[in-house]
Design a protein around this motif. Structure first.
Motif, PDB file in Angstrom:
ATOM      1  N   ARG A 273       0.761  -1.423   0.156  1.00  0.00           N
ATOM      2  CA  ARG A 273       0.115  -0.066  -0.187  1.00  0.00           C
ATOM      3  C   ARG A 273       0.806   1.336  -0.092  1.00  0.00           C
ATOM      4  NH1 ARG A 273      -5.071  -1.264   2.369  1.00  0.00           N
ATOM      5  NH2 ARG A 273      -5.732   0.907   2.121  1.00  0.00           N
ATOM      6  N   LEU A 274       2.101   1.291   0.648  1.00  0.00           N
ATOM      7  CA  LEU A 274       2.748   2.859   0.770  1.00  0.00           C
ATOM      8  C   LEU A 274       4.249   2.839  -0.048  1.00  0.00           C
ATOM      9  CD1 LEU A 274       1.974   3.087   4.589  1.00  0.00           C
ATOM     10  CD2 LEU A 274       0.980   4.233   2.721  1.00  0.00           C
ATOM     11  N   LYS A 282       3.631  12.763   2.482  1.00  0.00           N
ATOM     12  CA  LYS A 282       4.279  13.583   3.324  1.00  0.00           C
ATOM     13  C   LYS A 282       3.276  15.154   3.468  1.00  0.00           C
ATOM     14  CE  LYS A 282       8.723  15.321   5.209  1.00  0.00           C
ATOM     15  NZ  LYS A 282      10.085  15.456   5.023  1.00  0.00           N
ATOM     16  N   GLY A 283       3.110  15.287   4.776  1.00  0.00           N
ATOM     17  CA  GLY A 283       2.117  16.573   5.007  1.00  0.00           C
ATOM     18  C   GLY A 283       0.857  16.496   4.424  1.00  0.00           C
ATOM     19  N   SER A 325       1.553   9.562  11.676  1.00  0.00           N
ATOM     20  CA  SER A 325       0.946  10.930  11.808  1.00  0.00           C
ATOM     21  C   SER A 325       1.740  12.063  11.485  1.00  0.00           C
ATOM     22  CB  SER A 325       0.198  10.704  12.957  1.00  0.00           C
ATOM     23  OG  SER A 325       1.015  10.909  14.214  1.00  0.00           O
ATOM     24  N   GLN A 326       3.152  12.018  12.347  1.00  0.00           N
ATOM     25  CA  GLN A 326       4.097  12.856  12.108  1.00  0.00           C
ATOM     26  C   GLN A 326       4.511  13.091  10.589  1.00  0.00           C
ATOM     27  OE1 GLN A 326       6.805  11.562  15.075  1.00  0.00           O
ATOM     28  NE2 GLN A 326       5.956  12.967  16.735  1.00  0.00           N
ATOM     29  N   TYR A 327       4.659  12.067   9.939  1.00  0.00           N
ATOM     30  CA  TYR A 327       5.253  12.253   8.812  1.00  0.00           C
ATOM     31  C   TYR A 327       4.016  12.843   7.674  1.00  0.00           C
ATOM     32  CZ  TYR A 327       6.929  10.810   3.983  1.00  0.00           C
ATOM     33  OH  TYR A 327       7.312  10.920   2.803  1.00  0.00           O
TER      34      TYR A 327
END
Length: 416
Positions: A273-274, A282-283, A325-327
């Motif tokens: 998936r990623l 990102k963001g 979540s930070q990414y």
């Protein structure tokens, strides 16, 4: 032999068979569910079962407990509630209701056929923050989990209460209810605050009998067979239940399964998936907002129904993967506000059994992917689920507040 007699000999058996079938479909006679189907059905997460009544009723009349949620229930590693219950011979077995795309409105209508079976009993309900988007439930996802049987089961006894009027108005927004205009008209009657006419009730009851017979005959077809997967997962567990030993095992398995990315996401999910597109994400979640959504009032439908059924419910608020979540920029402040808002809706109405895991997203191997519980996450949840389901709990006392159906509550983002 006359022409009429010859025609009767040819067509008569077919006519008799058709009449017999029609009579069978509209009579209230109930077919018994084969008990051998239940273990597989309980973990299949098949849409046919979710949309029907017969298999759910049969299972929840026994020692099965409804675990309601969405895609997190599909992550069947060795620490999944169904695996732990089977391995350690718990007095209950989870019956998984929901999969990817099932949200509060789907659960409300799916509950209509099992109100008697969950009355004065226990349920585990997983709340996904991702349900609470600006648009609420996706109409196509709702259609996938909806059946006219759900609607007529509800309409048979529906009075024009605040709960039912809200449910009717929401249902009328979904294209799937308009597949039968007589059902849609009955739903519209409830939405307008009126009781169904005798003619509408007659149609609803006949339709209920017809669809119930079809459900009893066909709902076990095309089940997702996952019993071998459960058995394979259970073999990885030690013979004796020990939280300390199991947590160590969960750490070991998690470490082995998450070696190819910096987010502690399972290798399989990452590759599928990623891996090829994560840089584009990102963001990308910086503007996500789970604080204003029609989902809050759809969720109130579920709470209202639990209160009417006097069901004792353990609610689970899962975390998100902190590294991910930070990414992606997903706001931790917003997630904390969501946590406060949903807990206020629960606790102010007497729903006090809450497992809040929202702050555990940074724990190693707690998450299997970006938003779903994994090895250590399931194990921590089990430490709340096991005593809740195996020990006697105080009878709940609920105080339903119609304010939670209002648009003001749906959109409120300040103090509660």
């Amino acid at each position: 032999m006359s022409l009429k007699k010859r025609l009767w000999l040819i067509l008569g058996p077919a006519v008799i068979a058709i009449v017999a079938l029609l009579l069978f479909l509209v009579t209230p006679y109930k077919l018994k569910v084969n008990q051998e189907v239940l273990p597989g059905a309980a973990i299949s997460q098949s849409a046919n079962i979710f949309k029907g009544n017969a298999i759910k009723q049969a299972a929840l009349s026994e020692n099965y407990v409804a675990f309601m949620g969405s895609s997190e229930l599909s992550r069947m590693d060795p620490f999944h509630p169904a695996v732990l219950a089977a391995k350690y011979k718990r007095p209950y077995r989870p019956f998984l209701l929901g999969a990817a795309g099932s949200q509060s409105l789907s659960h409300f209508f799916a509950m209509q056929g099992i109100n008697s079976e969950i009355s004065h009993k226990k349920v585990v309900f997983v709340i996904s923050p991702q349900w609470f988007t600006k648009q609420g439930i996706d109409k196509n996802a709702f259609s996938y989990y909806y059946s006219n049987l759900q609607a007529v089961t509800w309409l048979k006894t529906a009075k024009p209460t605040v709960m039912n009027r809200h449910a009717a108005k929401r249902l009328l927004m979904m294209p799937s209810v308009h597949s039968d205009e007589r059902i849609a008209h009955a739903v519209d009657t409830i939405a307008r605050g009126q009781a169904l006419s005798k003619g509408q009730l007659t149609y609803v009851k006949l339709k209920y009998n017809e669809l119930s017979r079809e459900d009893e005959l066909f709902s076990s077809l095309h089940m997702n067979l996952r019993t071998q997967k459960l058995a394979k997962a259970a073999k990885q567990l030690p013979a004796e239940y020990s939280v300390e030993h199991l947590d160590k095992l969960a750490m070991e398995i998690g470490e082995k399964k998450t070696g190819n990315n910096p987010f502690r996401i399972s290798d399989r999910f990452w590759n599928k998936r990623l891996k090829d597109n994560y840089r584009q994400l990102k963001g990308r979640q910086a503007k996500f907002n789970y604080l204003a959504s029609p989902e809050y009032s759809d969720f109130e439908l579920v709470l209202n129904q639990f209160a009417l059924d006097k069901t004792d419910v353990l609610f689970v608020i899962p975390p998100v993967n902190r590294q991910w979540s930070q990414y992606t920029g997903l706001s931790l402040k917003m997630l904390a506000q969501f946590d406060n808002k949903i807990k206020y809706q629960l606790q102010s109405q007497g729903f006090n059994n809450i497992v809040d895991l929202s702050k555990d997203g940074d724990e190693k191997y707690f998450m299997q992917d970006t938003i779903h519980l994994g090895w250590r996450g399931w194990l921590k949840l089990d430490q709340a689920v096991k005593p809740f389901l195996t020990k006697k709990q105080p009878a709940p006392s609920y105080r339903i507040n119609d304010y939670f159906y209002s648009q003001k509550w749906q959109n409120l983002q300040g103090d509660y």
